[in-house]
Write a protein that holds these residues in place. Structure first.
Motif, PDB file in Angstrom:
ATOM      1  N   GLY A  70      -5.863   0.089  -3.019  1.00 29.79           N
ATOM      2  CA  GLY A  70      -4.663   0.285  -2.185  1.00 29.79           C
ATOM      3  C   GLY A  70      -3.927  -1.002  -1.895  1.00 29.79           C
ATOM      4  N   GLU A  71      -4.111  -1.995  -2.768  1.00 31.49           N
ATOM      5  CA  GLU A  71      -3.468  -3.292  -2.510  1.00 31.49           C
ATOM      6  C   GLU A  71      -2.108  -3.394  -3.190  1.00 31.49           C
ATOM      7  N   ASN A  72      -1.753  -2.365  -3.931  1.00 31.07           N
ATOM      8  CA  ASN A  72      -0.447  -2.385  -4.604  1.00 31.07           C
ATOM      9  C   ASN A  72       0.691  -2.322  -3.579  1.00 31.07           C
ATOM     10  N   GLN A  73       1.801  -2.955  -3.932  1.00 32.37           N
ATOM     11  CA  GLN A  73       2.913  -3.068  -2.974  1.00 32.37           C
ATOM     12  C   GLN A  73       4.182  -2.382  -3.466  1.00 32.37           C
ATOM     13  N   TRP A  74       4.855  -1.760  -2.523  1.00 33.03           N
ATOM     14  CA  TRP A  74       6.193  -1.229  -2.778  1.00 33.03           C
ATOM     15  C   TRP A  74       7.172  -1.878  -1.799  1.00 33.03           C
ATOM     16  N   THR A  75       8.408  -1.473  -1.929  1.00 33.73           N
ATOM     17  CA  THR A  75       9.497  -2.006  -1.114  1.00 33.73           C
ATOM     18  C   THR A  75      10.040  -0.858  -0.279  1.00 33.73           C
ATOM     19  N   PHE A 101       3.597   6.719  -8.672  1.00 30.77           N
ATOM     20  CA  PHE A 101       4.200   7.173  -7.419  1.00 30.77           C
ATOM     21  C   PHE A 101       3.605   6.468  -6.194  1.00 30.77           C
ATOM     22  N   TRP A 102       2.258   6.364  -6.140  1.00 34.79           N
ATOM     23  CA  TRP A 102       1.592   5.715  -5.002  1.00 34.79           C
ATOM     24  C   TRP A 102       0.707   4.549  -5.443  1.00 34.79           C
ATOM     25  N   GLY A 103       0.602   4.324  -6.771  1.00 35.17           N
ATOM     26  CA  GLY A 103      -0.388   3.350  -7.243  1.00 35.17           C
ATOM     27  C   GLY A 103       0.175   2.115  -7.924  1.00 35.17           C
ATOM     28  N   ALA A 141      13.364   3.765  -7.614  1.00 35.36           N
ATOM     29  CA  ALA A 141      12.675   2.521  -7.974  1.00 35.36           C
ATOM     30  C   ALA A 141      11.409   2.740  -8.792  1.00 35.36           C
ATOM     31  N   GLY A 142      11.032   4.008  -9.025  1.00 30.94           N
ATOM     32  CA  GLY A 142       9.949   4.269  -9.971  1.00 30.94           C
ATOM     33  C   GLY A 142      10.273   3.647 -11.326  1.00 30.94           C
ATOM     34  N   VAL A 143      11.562   3.535 -11.620  1.00 32.14           N
ATOM     35  CA  VAL A 143      11.977   2.956 -12.906  1.00 32.14           C
ATOM     36  C   VAL A 143      11.524   1.491 -13.030  1.00 32.14           C
ATOM     37  N   LEU A 144      11.254   0.866 -11.880  1.00 31.78           N
ATOM     38  CA  LEU A 144      10.820  -0.541 -11.889  1.00 31.78           C
ATOM     39  C   LEU A 144       9.303  -0.670 -11.767  1.00 31.78           C
ATOM     40  N   SER A 145       8.586   0.477 -11.756  1.00 32.68           N
ATOM     41  CA  SER A 145       7.137   0.381 -11.524  1.00 32.68           C
ATOM     42  C   SER A 145       6.495  -0.382 -12.685  1.00 32.68           C
ATOM     43  N   ASP A 146       5.489  -1.156 -12.342  1.00 27.17           N
ATOM     44  CA  ASP A 146       4.921  -2.107 -13.301  1.00 27.17           C
ATOM     45  C   ASP A 146       3.986  -1.409 -14.285  1.00 27.17           C
ATOM     46  N   ASN A 147       3.310  -2.219 -15.079  1.00 27.79           N
ATOM     47  CA  ASN A 147       2.434  -1.666 -16.111  1.00 27.79           C
ATOM     48  C   ASN A 147       0.993  -1.517 -15.664  1.00 27.79           C
ATOM     49  N   SER A 148       0.753  -1.545 -14.347  1.00 27.96           N
ATOM     50  CA  SER A 148      -0.633  -1.497 -13.871  1.00 27.96           C
ATOM     51  C   SER A 148      -1.250  -0.115 -14.063  1.00 27.96           C
ATOM     52  N   LYS A 149      -0.479   0.832 -14.602  1.00 27.08           N
ATOM     53  CA  LYS A 149      -0.915   2.233 -14.761  1.00 27.08           C
ATOM     54  C   LYS A 149      -1.135   2.886 -13.410  1.00 27.08           C
ATOM     55  N   MET A 168      12.257   3.109 -22.332  1.00 27.76           N
ATOM     56  CA  MET A 168      12.754   4.490 -22.239  1.00 27.76           C
ATOM     57  C   MET A 168      11.813   5.405 -21.424  1.00 27.76           C
ATOM     58  N   HIS A 169      10.485   5.142 -21.504  1.00 30.55           N
ATOM     59  CA  HIS A 169       9.546   6.073 -20.869  1.00 30.55           C
ATOM     60  C   HIS A 169       9.410   5.853 -19.355  1.00 30.55           C
ATOM     61  N   ALA A 170      10.062   4.826 -18.791  1.00 33.33           N
ATOM     62  CA  ALA A 170       9.961   4.584 -17.346  1.00 33.33           C
ATOM     63  C   ALA A 170      10.575   5.771 -16.586  1.00 33.33           C
ATOM     64  N   PRO A 171      10.039   6.085 -15.382  1.00 35.31           N
ATOM     65  CA  PRO A 171      10.594   7.209 -14.608  1.00 35.31           C
ATOM     66  C   PRO A 171      12.117   7.077 -14.415  1.00 35.31           C
TER      67      PRO A 171
END
Ligand SMILES: NC(=O)c1ccc[n+]([C@@H]2O[C@H](COP(=O)([O-])OP(=O)(O)OC[C@H]3O[C@@H](n4cnc5c(N)ncnc54)[C@H](OP(=O)(O)O)[C@@H]3O)[C@@H](O)[C@H]2O)c1
Length: 341
Positions: free
Chosen positions: A219-224, A295-297, A117-125, A153-156
């Motif tokens: 640390g307010e970013n959310q994952w699933t 990865f964590w951000g 799901a890193g491939v779906l990580s947003d653009n928040s850097k 293309m550059h997404a994980p």
């Protein structure tokens, strides 16, 4: 006269791992060996022996043995690729083998490929901002195939996923892309029950090394999250539906195994608590200061509409269970570190 029937062949990579081992165990528990011949790539002789004892045919080799992977995939009706979502050459070798199978038999083999799901990580850097403070953060739905196909293309992991899409476009292989988020929980069976997942255990490791549990920014970013056994159940549902041509495939064949959302600060605080209770950290509270990055951000929130359509319902717990299981992640990590003393 006895009719000779040959069972369809499943070839699995990563069958000794956390995800693949759990999935393999579930197949054994459900008597899939009655319906299929299963072979598994293994890189250690004792794993090969154990596979044989379980009724699974071991194939000794690594992901870099492209000839072996091509050959085994050509023999297979179904390939589960669960070893390494960033190993492009082995993914290509699998596709080449399955394409050969398709041309020789006139039947379209199945490829169930594990991405991440890193491939779906947003653009928040990856700077730890809450989704509501990040205009690019979205809730991804696996039925929205147009959104998925336009990921840059550059997404994980994307550089490997693109090979799977290219295979889908030939029409010769049925492809299904499983995109796990943060997988947690104890794996099943001989191979997986003592194996660690990735993101949470690595944050435990990082906390031990830094003598401080940390999150990125606020640390307010959310994952699933998804429990590993629920994930394994989804693989089986996809397989069963794919055999009946009843699962979305190819450029519509996305599966986001999603249970609940969580913040990374909640995970870091829980790690601080667990390590403090073991007298390994001075404080039971996490602080900011973790390195930024997807990865964590980042934010990764997703929905599994395609899975739900196939009947998938996660039953093994969400965020509460994941936080409770930090105890287990820590046990495995400390065990591994003591092995290397
Ligand atoms: N766990 C998660 O939270 C998560 C989430 C999203 C995506 N993913 C992706 O899913 C994949 C599997 O993850 P996992 O957590 O199951 O990892 P894992 O427990 O480390 O399992 C990896 C499996 O692949 C095998 N393998 C790795 N490199 C190999 C090589 N060069 N040659 C042959 N076999 C090789 C390992 O064999 P050995 O037993 O010999 O080591 C093991 O069976 C990874 O690509 C990961 O990035 C995982």
């Amino acid at each position: 006269m006895n009719k000779i029937t040959t069972k369809p062949v499943i070839f699995i990579t990563g069958g000794t791992g956390y995800i693949g081992g759990t999935f393999l165990q579930l197949m054994l528990m459900r008597d899939y060996l009655n319906r299929f011949t299963i072979s598994a790539l293994v890189r250690r002789r004792d794993d090969a022996q154990r596979m044989r004892q379980l009724g699974i045919e071991p194939v000794i080799g690594t992901l870099d043995d492209l000839e072996i992977i091509r050959r085994e995939s050509a023999k297979a009706d179904i390939v589960f690729n669960t070893a390494n979502c960033d190993h492009r050459e082995s993914a290509i070798a699998i596709i080449q083998g399955l394409t050969k199978h398709s041309k020789e038999t006139g039947k379209r083999p199945i490829l169930i490929h594990t991405s991440g799901a890193g491939v779906l990580s947003d653009n928040s850097k990856g700077i730890g901002v809450a989704p509501e403070d990040d205009p690019t953060a979205t809730i991804w739905d696996d039925t929205d195939f147009e959104a998925h196909t336009s990921i840059p293309m550059h997404a994980p992991h994307r550089f490997v996923d693109l090979e799977i899409f290219a295979a889908a476009k030939t029409g010769l292989v049925k492809t299904y892309l499983v995109v796990p988020p943060t997988v947690f929980g104890q794996g099943l069976g001989h191979f997986a029950e003592q194996r660690m997942s990735i993101q949470v255990p690595r944050l435990v490791y990082h906390s031990l090394m830094q003598r401080r549990a940390m999150y990125v920014g606020k640390g307010e970013n959310q994952w699933t999250n998804v429990h590993v056994v629920d994930l394994a159940e989804l693989y089986l549902l996809i397989l069963d539906a794919a055999l009946k041509d009843a699962a979305p495939e190819g450029l519509q064949g996305f599966y986001y195994p999603a249970n609940e959302y969580f913040t990374w600060s909640a995970v870091a605080h829980r790690i601080a608590q667990v390590l403090h209770a073991k007298q390994l950290l001075a404080t039971p509270v996490a602080t900011t200061g973790l390195q930024s990055g997807w990865f964590w951000g980042s934010n990764v929130r997703m929905k599994c509409s395609n899975g739900v359509q196939l009947g998938w319902r996660p039953k093994n717990g969400g965020t509460q269970k994941m936080l409770a299981d930090v105890e287990w992640d820590t046990t495995l990590m400390l065990r591994m570190l003591s092995m290397h003393k």
